[in-house]
Write an enzyme that holds these catalytic residues in place. Structure first.
Site, PDB file in Angstrom:
ATOM      1  N   ASP A  17      13.621 -24.391   0.799  1.00  0.00           N
ATOM      2  CA  ASP A  17      13.187 -24.984   2.056  1.00  0.00           C
ATOM      3  C   ASP A  17      12.710 -26.425   1.853  1.00  0.00           C
ATOM      4  OD1 ASP A  17      12.718 -25.016   4.756  1.00  0.00           O
ATOM      5  OD2 ASP A  17      10.737 -24.101   4.620  1.00  0.00           O
ATOM      6  N   GLY A  18      12.872 -27.231   2.894  1.00  0.00           N
ATOM      7  CA  GLY A  18      12.320 -28.577   2.882  1.00  0.00           C
ATOM      8  C   GLY A  18      13.337 -29.696   2.794  1.00  0.00           C
ATOM      9  N   SER A  62      20.905 -18.904   6.718  1.00  0.00           N
ATOM     10  CA  SER A  62      20.483 -17.630   7.300  1.00  0.00           C
ATOM     11  C   SER A  62      21.232 -17.348   8.599  1.00  0.00           C
ATOM     12  CB  SER A  62      18.979 -17.643   7.575  1.00  0.00           C
ATOM     13  OG  SER A  62      18.688 -18.418   8.727  1.00  0.00           O
ATOM     14  N   ASN A  65      20.054 -19.631  11.217  1.00  0.00           N
ATOM     15  CA  ASN A  65      20.341 -21.062  11.126  1.00  0.00           C
ATOM     16  C   ASN A  65      21.434 -21.529  12.086  1.00  0.00           C
ATOM     17  OD1 ASN A  65      19.742 -21.332   7.521  1.00  0.00           O
ATOM     18  ND2 ASN A  65      18.356 -21.671   9.253  1.00  0.00           N
TER      19      ASN A  65
END
Length: 239
Positions: A17-18, A62, A65
Site C-alpha cells: 500500500d501507498g 483487489s 480496486n
C-alpha cells in the site's frame, strides 16, 4: 548469501500500500507510484532466500480496486502486462515459481495468457514461491470455493458430514500453499482489506508507516527477524 534465519517466517504476505500517496507527495500521477512500486517487488523477491522466506504472497489488485477511476484501472492493467513480460525471464533465472490467485474472469485475455505462460515457464522452480493476488478478494475466494464444494456435495463426491475446517482450504485459491506466518501492510494503514482472511487466522501482523515504493530489503529483513522473537502459542499455553 547469508544463512537463512531458521526462526523466521516461512511464508510472508504483503499488502503493498501507498503507491498513490508516494506519487502525490512528489507531484506526480498515481500511476507513477504504481510503476515505482512494481520495481520494488523484484528487490524483495530476491532477498527472500537471505532471510529464510520460501513463500511470498503480494496483493497486487483487489476485487474492490475496480472502483478506482477508469484511467487508473486501465493503467494498472497495462502495468501488469508490462511487468509480466519484462520480468518473466529474470524471475525464471532466479528460480522463482510464480502463481496467480484471484478470479481471472474479469481480466482481459492478453493478461490472462501472460499469467498462464509465466506460471508454465516457472513451474519447476523452487528458490522462492511468489504468489501474486490479482483481482483477488478473500470473501470472493471463499464464495467461489464454497460453490465448488457444494457442487462436489451435489454430485455425490463429498459427504456433507465430512465437511470441516480442513475441507474448505482444499477449495481455496491457495490450496497448494502453506498459511502465511507474517502479514505486512505498508503505508500506515491498520486494516487487512479482505486479504487472505481464512489463511491468516494465526498470522502475525506488522503495520508499518513506510510507503511501498520506499520499502527496502533491509526493512523486510528486520521485520522477518522481529517475527523470530515472537511467542507463537496458537491458542495454547506454554508450560
Amino acid at each position: 548469501m547469508s544463512d537463512p534465519v531458521s526462526t523466521g517466517p516461512r511464508h510472508v504476505a504483503i499488502i503493498m500500500d501507498g503507491n498513490g500517496r508516494w506519487a502525490t507527495q512528489r507531484g506526480r500521477p498515481r500511476l507513477f507510484g504504481h510503476r515505482a512500486g512494481a520495481r520494488r517487488v523484484r528487490e524483495v523477491v530476491e532477498s527472500c532466500p537471505d532471510v529464510g522466506v520460501e513463500y511470498l504472497t503480494i496483493f497486487a489488485f483487489s476485487t474492490e480496486n475496480w472502483r478506482r477511476t477508469q484511467v487508473e484501472v486501465a493503467g494498472l492493467m497495462s502495468l501488469f502486462r508490462m511487468y509480466i513480460s519484462r520480468e518473466a525471464r529474470a524471475l525464471d533465472q532466479f528460480g522463482v515459481r510464480v502463481r496467480f490467485i484471484g478470479d481471472r474472469v474479469r481480466l482481459d485475455a492478453k493478461l490472462v495468457t501472460l499469467m498462464d505462460d509465466l506460471e508454465k515457464l516457472t513451474c519447476n522452480n523452487t528458490a522462492v514461491h511468489l504468489t501474486i493476488a490479482l483481482n483477488y478478494g478473500s470473501r470472493d475466494e471463499v464464495a467461489r470455493a464454497t460453490k465448488r464444494l457444494a457442487r462436489d456435495v451435489a454430485a455425490g463426491n463429498l459427504d456433507p458430514d465430512d465437511v470441516n475446517e480442513e475441507t474448505l482450504p482444499k477449495y481455496l485459491d491457495t490450496c497448494v500453499l502453506p498459511d502465511p506466518d507474517l502479514v505486512i501492510r505498508t503505508s500506515g494503514e491498520a486494516r487487512i482489506s479482505n486479504f487472505l482472511l481464512w489463511q491468516s487466522a494465526y498470522a502475525e501482523y506488522e503495520f508499518i508507516d513506510t510507503l511501498w515504493p520506499d520499502f527496502t530489503k533491509e526493512e523486510f529483513a528486520q521485520l522477518c527477524a522481529s517475527y523470530g522473537g515472537r511467542d507463537r502459542r496458537f491458542g495454547g499455553v506454554k508450560t
